[in-house]
Design an enzyme around this catalytic site. Sequence first.
Site, PDB file in Angstrom:
ATOM      1  N   ARG A 291      -6.753 -11.878   2.805  1.00 19.18           N
ATOM      2  CA  ARG A 291      -7.729 -12.897   3.232  1.00 19.18           C
ATOM      3  C   ARG A 291      -8.978 -12.845   2.374  1.00 19.18           C
ATOM      4  O   ARG A 291     -10.020 -13.380   2.738  1.00 19.18           O
ATOM      5  CB  ARG A 291      -8.104 -12.675   4.694  1.00 19.18           C
ATOM      6  CG  ARG A 291      -8.685 -11.300   4.896  1.00 19.18           C
ATOM      7  CD  ARG A 291      -9.307 -11.110   6.206  1.00 19.18           C
ATOM      8  NE  ARG A 291      -9.406  -9.679   6.443  1.00 19.18           N
ATOM      9  CZ  ARG A 291     -10.095  -9.156   7.401  1.00 19.18           C
ATOM     10  NH1 ARG A 291     -10.759  -9.923   8.222  1.00 19.18           N
ATOM     11  NH2 ARG A 291     -10.132  -7.859   7.548  1.00 19.18           N
TER      12      ARG A 291
ATOM     13  N   LYS B  17     -14.454 -13.259   1.499  1.00 21.98           N
ATOM     14  CA  LYS B  17     -13.593 -12.641   2.512  1.00 21.98           C
ATOM     15  C   LYS B  17     -13.422 -13.625   3.664  1.00 21.98           C
ATOM     16  O   LYS B  17     -14.418 -14.041   4.265  1.00 21.98           O
ATOM     17  CB  LYS B  17     -14.269 -11.338   2.984  1.00 21.98           C
ATOM     18  CG  LYS B  17     -13.354 -10.405   3.751  1.00 21.98           C
ATOM     19  CD  LYS B  17     -14.041  -9.068   3.951  1.00 21.98           C
ATOM     20  CE  LYS B  17     -13.294  -8.186   4.924  1.00 21.98           C
ATOM     21  NZ  LYS B  17     -14.014  -6.938   5.204  1.00 21.98           N
TER      22      LYS B  17
ATOM     23  N   ARG C 285      -9.098   0.575  -5.175  1.00 20.39           N
ATOM     24  CA  ARG C 285      -8.958   1.499  -4.060  1.00 20.39           C
ATOM     25  C   ARG C 285      -7.943   2.569  -4.445  1.00 20.39           C
ATOM     26  O   ARG C 285      -7.195   2.390  -5.418  1.00 20.39           O
ATOM     27  CB  ARG C 285      -8.394   0.761  -2.837  1.00 20.39           C
ATOM     28  CG  ARG C 285      -9.108  -0.508  -2.511  1.00 20.39           C
ATOM     29  CD  ARG C 285      -8.118  -1.633  -2.196  1.00 20.39           C
ATOM     30  NE  ARG C 285      -8.837  -2.921  -2.125  1.00 20.39           N
ATOM     31  CZ  ARG C 285      -9.455  -3.369  -1.062  1.00 20.39           C
ATOM     32  NH1 ARG C 285      -9.381  -2.692   0.055  1.00 20.39           N
ATOM     33  NH2 ARG C 285     -10.131  -4.491  -1.090  1.00 20.39           N
TER      34      ARG C 285
ATOM     35  N   ASP D 128      -6.235   2.348   1.517  1.00 17.56           N
ATOM     36  CA  ASP D 128      -6.589   1.040   0.949  1.00 17.56           C
ATOM     37  C   ASP D 128      -8.048   0.689   1.223  1.00 17.56           C
ATOM     38  O   ASP D 128      -8.558  -0.294   0.698  1.00 17.56           O
ATOM     39  CB  ASP D 128      -5.668  -0.063   1.485  1.00 17.56           C
ATOM     40  CG  ASP D 128      -5.701  -0.152   2.999  1.00 17.56           C
ATOM     41  OD1 ASP D 128      -5.382   0.849   3.663  1.00 17.56           O
ATOM     42  OD2 ASP D 128      -6.066  -1.214   3.521  1.00 17.56           O
ATOM     43  N   ASN D 129      -8.703   1.487   2.045  1.00 16.09           N
ATOM     44  CA  ASN D 129     -10.128   1.269   2.290  1.00 16.09           C
ATOM     45  C   ASN D 129     -10.961   2.390   1.675  1.00 16.09           C
ATOM     46  O   ASN D 129     -12.094   2.635   2.085  1.00 16.09           O
ATOM     47  CB  ASN D 129     -10.403   1.191   3.797  1.00 16.09           C
ATOM     48  CG  ASN D 129      -9.738  -0.017   4.434  1.00 16.09           C
ATOM     49  OD1 ASN D 129      -9.475  -1.011   3.768  1.00 16.09           O
ATOM     50  ND2 ASN D 129      -9.457   0.073   5.724  1.00 16.09           N
TER      51      ASN D 129
ATOM     52  N   ASP E 203     -15.078  -2.066   3.433  1.00 13.60           N
ATOM     53  CA  ASP E 203     -14.301  -2.559   4.573  1.00 13.60           C
ATOM     54  C   ASP E 203     -14.893  -2.120   5.900  1.00 13.60           C
ATOM     55  O   ASP E 203     -14.409  -1.194   6.557  1.00 13.60           O
ATOM     56  CB  ASP E 203     -12.817  -2.164   4.450  1.00 13.60           C
ATOM     57  CG  ASP E 203     -12.026  -3.317   3.862  1.00 13.60           C
ATOM     58  OD1 ASP E 203     -12.657  -4.309   3.458  1.00 13.60           O
ATOM     59  OD2 ASP E 203     -10.787  -3.240   3.797  1.00 13.60           O
TER      60      ASP E 203
HETATM   61  P1  AMP Z   1      -8.212  -4.315   6.674  1.00 22.32           P
HETATM   62  O1  AMP Z   1      -7.933  -3.867   8.047  1.00 22.32           O
HETATM   63  O2  AMP Z   1      -9.308  -5.355   6.597  1.00 22.32           O
HETATM   64  O3  AMP Z   1      -8.437  -3.207   5.703  1.00 22.32           O
HETATM   65  O4  AMP Z   1      -6.910  -5.105   6.205  1.00 22.32           O
HETATM   66  C1  AMP Z   1      -5.649  -4.497   6.063  1.00 22.32           C
HETATM   67  C2  AMP Z   1      -4.691  -5.480   5.402  1.00 22.32           C
HETATM   68  O5  AMP Z   1      -4.477  -6.603   6.255  1.00 22.32           O
HETATM   69  C3  AMP Z   1      -5.182  -6.053   4.088  1.00 22.32           C
HETATM   70  O6  AMP Z   1      -4.087  -6.230   3.244  1.00 22.32           O
HETATM   71  C4  AMP Z   1      -5.779  -7.362   4.491  1.00 22.32           C
HETATM   72  O7  AMP Z   1      -5.828  -8.283   3.451  1.00 22.32           O
HETATM   73  C5  AMP Z   1      -4.817  -7.810   5.585  1.00 22.32           C
HETATM   74  N1  AMP Z   1      -5.447  -8.747   6.536  1.00 22.32           N
HETATM   75  C6  AMP Z   1      -6.386  -8.460   7.448  1.00 22.32           C
HETATM   76  N2  AMP Z   1      -6.736  -9.556   8.145  1.00 22.32           N
HETATM   77  C7  AMP Z   1      -5.987 -10.574   7.672  1.00 22.32           C
HETATM   78  C8  AMP Z   1      -5.892 -11.968   7.965  1.00 22.32           C
HETATM   79  N3  AMP Z   1      -6.621 -12.548   8.937  1.00 22.32           N
HETATM   80  N4  AMP Z   1      -5.022 -12.696   7.252  1.00 22.32           N
HETATM   81  C9  AMP Z   1      -4.265 -12.138   6.291  1.00 22.32           C
HETATM   82  N5  AMP Z   1      -4.307 -10.849   5.961  1.00 22.32           N
HETATM   83  C10 AMP Z   1      -5.172 -10.053   6.629  1.00 22.32           C
HETATM   84 MG    MG Z   2      -8.946  -3.066   3.854  1.00 21.09          MG
END
Ligand code: AMP
Ligand code: MG
Length: 472
Positions: A89, A109, A179, A244-245, A254
């Site tokens: 996203r 974002k 990352r 990944d964070n 993040d």
């Molecule tokens: P995060 O929890 O923000 O670190 O995200 C973990 C993974 O989920 C990453 O690959 C993000 O891009 C994906 N992700 C989180 N929210 C969304 C969303 N609303 N739509 C698509 N992908 C998402």
């Molecule tokens: Mg992330």
Amino acid sequence: MTIAIPFDNSYARLPGGFHSVQAPTPVQAPRLVAFNADLAQLLGITPGEVGEMAQVFAGNALPQGAEPLAQLYSGHQFGNYNPQLGDGRAILLGEVVGSDGIRRDIQLKGAGRTPYSRGGDGRAWLGPVLREYVVSEAMAALGIPTTRALAAVETGEAVRREQVLPGAVLTRVAQSHLRVGTFQVFAARGEIGHLKRLTDYAIARHYPDADGPMGLLTAVRDAQARLIARWMGVGFIHGVMNTDNSSIAGETIDYGPCAFMDTYHPDTVYSSIDRYGRYAYSNQPDIAVWNLAQLATALIQQAEDKKAAVEEATGIVHAMPGLLEREWLRVFAAKIGIERPVEGDKALVTDLLVRMARGQADFTNTFRALGAPKARDQFADPTAYDSWAQGWRQRLACEAAPEAVMRGRNPAFIPRNHRVEQMIAAAVSGDYAPFHRLNSVLARPYEDQPDHIDLTRPPAENEVVQATFCGT
Ligand code: AMP
Ligand code: MG
């Protein structure tokens, strides 16, 4: 005036396997709700008219020089390897080199779906966008390495979560979005050419003095150790320290279910999804070591002599706990007024923390008040503080300017959870005054600002935030 962003893109020059070219998906009715003029200036951005900036920071209009793309990465989420994550996203518009000579990414974002969205909608709702804006800027003002917030836009569209919520886009600025997981994806796939290319790229961009993959590993270790120690020093709980964070540049990145502690307890967890407390406050140093071990495992894959590389990497990773402890002590010693910690100071700090946990003392207010009568009031049993302070005063006799040391390390203002939640609720109902107030007060966290003393107070019983949620 037309907005001008002096893009100078490097990630877009990397081979196709690193990313997918992906334009943001336009939104219905963008409205600019925040723009960080100071940061824009650092980045060399010429602001435009409000309506135009809303279009740009919503992803509806691409500024000259942008090369939008979604980055590929993978990562361990709560200890389990997920072979493909990537920007689901988020869309990188490009990079700029600031007036400080530092290259930074400009990323939207919540800008719509990408090839990495999996089941997600590619969107963000207003709450997490404003939370990240406020908390990341507060972190920057505290002097802790972090991504920054350049703009926030309401999209005029609804986002469906458990409820229907207002959509928003955050413009995030980072020294890069590399990352640990960016390395893991190529290592796991056996794409050694890409792994080598990424290693060279990361070294050139972040650690030009680092010598090869093991030099990079060492530099990331040092940056992460400094970062995590600084988090500990302000009672920050990241909440989702997945690989990944975990930023190669050593920035906080993040901001999801993150939180600053009110009452001190080492086991504190806020995140609703962290059921076993993997990312609890006091686990953060250990998790940073675990994450570094994953980076080591990935980097090793490119070595000709694997056995030698494993040995060297093991040594680098094994040195991290000691390093973290030294950084931690440096941070906490300064918080109690000691510039150069010596033998015995660790015990002095630990003793205070144990008493704070027992006495249910407010983390921020206790450190801020040390030495003043207000400090003892933070403890359920104030004599627990008094007996500690006796030994502490004796120790301070050997310090030149403890007051000054403490003042610059113990903030008066942190983004307290209940204030962040109240700010979000107000913004959702159209009132942005609390958002702007938080931003302006948190920009000077080490100043007393008596007019805003209410923001230093811990939550009342009915204001306590029990759990925080991911930004999805
Ligand atoms: P995060 O929890 O923000 O670190 O995200 C973990 C993974 O989920 C990453 O690959 C993000 O891009 C994906 N992700 C989180 N929210 C969304 C969303 N609303 N739509 C698509 N992908 C998402
Ligand atoms: Mg992330």
